[in-house]
Design a protein around this motif. Structure first.
Motif, PDB file in Angstrom:
ATOM      1  N   LEU A 371      -0.287   4.648  12.873  1.00 25.32           N
ATOM      2  CA  LEU A 371      -0.695   3.370  13.455  1.00 25.32           C
ATOM      3  C   LEU A 371      -2.027   2.930  12.869  1.00 25.32           C
ATOM      4  N   LEU A 372      -2.935   3.899  12.681  1.00 27.09           N
ATOM      5  CA  LEU A 372      -4.236   3.602  12.087  1.00 27.09           C
ATOM      6  C   LEU A 372      -4.058   3.093  10.664  1.00 27.09           C
ATOM      7  N   TRP A 373      -3.167   3.725   9.894  1.00 27.49           N
ATOM      8  CA  TRP A 373      -2.901   3.297   8.522  1.00 27.49           C
ATOM      9  C   TRP A 373      -2.343   1.868   8.494  1.00 27.49           C
ATOM     10  N   ARG A 374      -1.469   1.558   9.454  1.00 29.17           N
ATOM     11  CA  ARG A 374      -0.869   0.224   9.508  1.00 29.17           C
ATOM     12  C   ARG A 374      -1.952  -0.840   9.687  1.00 29.17           C
ATOM     13  N   LYS A 375      -2.830  -0.633  10.644  1.00 24.91           N
ATOM     14  CA  LYS A 375      -3.920  -1.580  10.884  1.00 24.91           C
ATOM     15  C   LYS A 375      -4.835  -1.666   9.665  1.00 24.91           C
ATOM     16  N   TYR A 376      -5.069  -0.539   9.071  1.00 32.19           N
ATOM     17  CA  TYR A 376      -5.933  -0.451   7.893  1.00 32.19           C
ATOM     18  C   TYR A 376      -5.339  -1.257   6.739  1.00 32.19           C
ATOM     19  N   ARG A 377      -4.034  -1.092   6.536  1.00 31.72           N
ATOM     20  CA  ARG A 377      -3.347  -1.843   5.479  1.00 31.72           C
ATOM     21  C   ARG A 377      -3.387  -3.341   5.748  1.00 31.72           C
ATOM     22  N   GLU A 378      -3.140  -3.734   6.968  1.00 31.84           N
ATOM     23  CA  GLU A 378      -3.149  -5.155   7.306  1.00 31.84           C
ATOM     24  C   GLU A 378      -4.507  -5.781   7.011  1.00 31.84           C
ATOM     25  N   ASP A 379      -5.556  -5.073   7.372  1.00 32.68           N
ATOM     26  CA  ASP A 379      -6.904  -5.591   7.121  1.00 32.68           C
ATOM     27  C   ASP A 379      -7.191  -5.655   5.626  1.00 32.68           C
ATOM     28  N   MET A 380      -6.875  -4.612   4.898  1.00 32.99           N
ATOM     29  CA  MET A 380      -7.149  -4.548   3.461  1.00 32.99           C
ATOM     30  C   MET A 380      -6.397  -5.641   2.703  1.00 32.99           C
ATOM     31  N   ILE A 381      -5.123  -5.815   3.007  1.00 35.58           N
ATOM     32  CA  ILE A 381      -4.301  -6.785   2.292  1.00 35.58           C
ATOM     33  C   ILE A 381      -4.709  -8.214   2.621  1.00 35.58           C
ATOM     34  N   SER A 382      -5.304  -8.419   3.798  1.00 35.92           N
ATOM     35  CA  SER A 382      -5.692  -9.778   4.209  1.00 35.92           C
ATOM     36  C   SER A 382      -6.753 -10.389   3.298  1.00 35.92           C
ATOM     37  N   TYR A 383      -7.430  -9.571   2.511  1.00 36.57           N
ATOM     38  CA  TYR A 383      -8.466 -10.071   1.623  1.00 36.57           C
ATOM     39  C   TYR A 383      -7.890 -10.666   0.336  1.00 36.57           C
ATOM     40  N   ALA A 384      -6.608 -10.444   0.073  1.00 37.95           N
ATOM     41  CA  ALA A 384      -6.029 -10.834  -1.210  1.00 37.95           C
ATOM     42  C   ALA A 384      -5.006 -11.956  -1.070  1.00 37.95           C
TER      43      ALA A 384
END
Length: 484
Positions: A371-384
């Motif tokens: 779940l932590l990875w999912r949130k982390y991915r969503e935040d990271m990808i939102s920059y691109a």
């Protein structure tokens, strides 16, 4: 492309240039908050007009004077107006799409004459820290780690007694609030403004614009506003509508004196579309690289690492920002290419060129790691705005399997509206994703301009050299950023 479309395209380009130079400012008027359910000045002062036995429609162009009349009659007691302000602008309202987009954009300066808290709420919702200024003392204080300054030049709803409402307030503004005028004058000289929801009838703004125009008559910075074309009211005569159209035309011409160019729209939804395009263009300068590899087949490890290194290096040197999660077997090459491009060109490393987000590997806290990875991915990808997918496999219990993390990143990228570029030629999960995209293109589920479609489909050819793959990826990124 029609003339109107060309004008909007030029506007987006000018605003994008201002964003890249970190000097875009937004000036928000009442029209930005009205779709959220807030009243305009006319609606706010309707009870005051009724109390004074005046017709609000006949006083529509003199609302500041109307508020002053109320204070005069009540011996300078403005308690009722203050209460109206609290009643109307303290209510909860849903953020509009325009507020959300503006908050997500890398805009560091907001000015507004609105009393509501929509802008600061939108910034907080976007995970940013606003530094709100609505009195002189706040100008000398800086909120730590702020992301944007919000100047509320007419006050804040929670301090109604200090709000600029009456003619007295406007007449004394240049004395009591001179620091605000100085700050706005400075921003108008050094930044490019986008005016939204503004009627340009505010006495303070007219005062400032006039002085900036006189001081910099030949060197004015260009500013822009989005205005809606007039529509004929029901039962309105042709003569009255033509009169209003003529008045709007003269108004638009007058704004040019202040260096403000008007871009016209027929529907308010077109303003949202312009902001969406601006956001997409802004984000498309950032490219997310998703990749993980234990096995580099059909290529060799050394040449694969060199390819990723050169791709990252060329993206940085082309002016893009690279975003990456430091994938196994890929991340080190991404970093090496980016750092060499930055350092060899004399630049310093910061988040504007390279944004790295290594994944936590061990669960220590209570939150499930997936779940932590999912949130982390969503935040990271939102920059691109563009996402590139390479290889996509991992070693589990001695067996090489497809990367489920890449699949998740692909789905997140699609949900967030990124332009996805699976490089099927690199095999593994990237090939699976490319095959799905190819099927969607062939079935017409998705469509792209022919040049982009051909470039995407070519990336599944395993006979391509890495140089050819890199060239196609760079051409795709360039095409997206040019809007072709």
């Amino acid at each position: 492309m029609t003339k109107k479309e060309r004008e909007k395209a030029r506007l987006v380009k000018e605003l994008l240039d201002a964003i890249e130079n970190r000097n875009l400012a937004v000036f928000a008027g009442a029209g930005l908050s009205i779709p959220a359910g807030y009243v305009n000045w006319k609606q706010l002062l309707q009870p005051i007009a009724d109390e004074l036995d005046l017709d609000i429609n006949r006083e529509e162009n003199n609302l500041v004077q109307l508020a002053q009349y109320h204070c005069n009659v009540n011996q300078s007691n403005r308690g009722k107006i203050n209460q109206l302000l609290v009643n109307e602008f303290s209510q909860m309202a849903s953020l509009t799409e325009n507020h959300k987009i503006l908050a997500r954009l890398p805009v560091e300066t907001f000015w507004t004459t609105n009393y509501d808290r929509m802008i600061e709420s939108a910034l907080l919702d976007a995970g940013k820290t606003p530094d709100v200024k609505y009195n002189n003392k706040q100008l000398a204080i800086t909120v730590p780690k702020r992301d944007a300054i919000v100047y509320k030049m007419h006050g804040d709803v929670e301090h109604p007694s200090e709000a600029i409402l009456t003619k007295d307030d406007y007449e004394s503004y240049h004395v009591k609030m001179q620091p605000f005028l100085n700050a706005l004058s400075g921003d108008l000289i050094s930044k490019t403004f986008l005016f939204l929801g503004f009627s340009f009838t505010d006495p303070n703004l007219d005062y400032i614009l006039s002085r900036v125009r006189i001081a910099y008559s030949r060197d004015q910075r260009p500013h822009y506003c989005l205005l809606k074309n007039l529509t004929k009211d029901q039962d309105e005569s042709d003569a009255d509508f033509e009169y209003r159209e003529r008045k709007q035309e003269l108004f638009i011409q007058d704004l040019l004196r202040f260096g403000i160019k008007s871009v016209m729209v027929d529907e308010y939804s077109e303003i949202t579309a312009v902001l969406q395009t601006l956001e997409m263009k802004t984000k498309s300068r950032s490219i997310f690289i998703s990749g993980a590899a234990n096995d580099y087949a059909p290529y060799e490890k050394a040449e694969s690492e060199k390819f990723v290194y050169e791709l990252s290096k060329d993206l940085i040197s082309s002016g893009y920002r690279v975003v990456s999660g430091f994938g196994l077997g890929i991340g080190s090459s991404v970093i090496s290419g980016a750092l060499e491009s930055l350092y060899m060109s004399g630049n310093k490393l910061d988040d504007n060129q390279l944004l790295l987000r290594p994944f936590p590997q061990n669960q220590i806290g209570k939150t499930d790691l997936k779940l932590l990875w999912r949130k982390y991915r969503e935040d990271m990808i939102s920059y691109a705005g563009i996402a590139i997918f390479l290889f996509g496999n991992k070693l589990v219990e001695g067996n090489v399997i497809l990367s489920d993390g890449m699949r998740e990143e692909y789905e997140i990228a699609q949900n967030q509206g990124l332009f996805v570029v699976p490089v099927g030629a690199t095999g593994s999960m990237a090939e699976v994703l490319w095959t799905e995209l190819k099927s969607a293109i062939e079935s017409k589920e998705v469509s792209f301009p022919k040049n982009l479609e051909n470039a995407l489909l070519s990336l599944g050819d395993s006979s391509l050299s890495f140089d050819e793959i890199k060239k196609s990826i760079l051409e795709i990124a360039l095409t997206i950023n040019k809007g072709v």
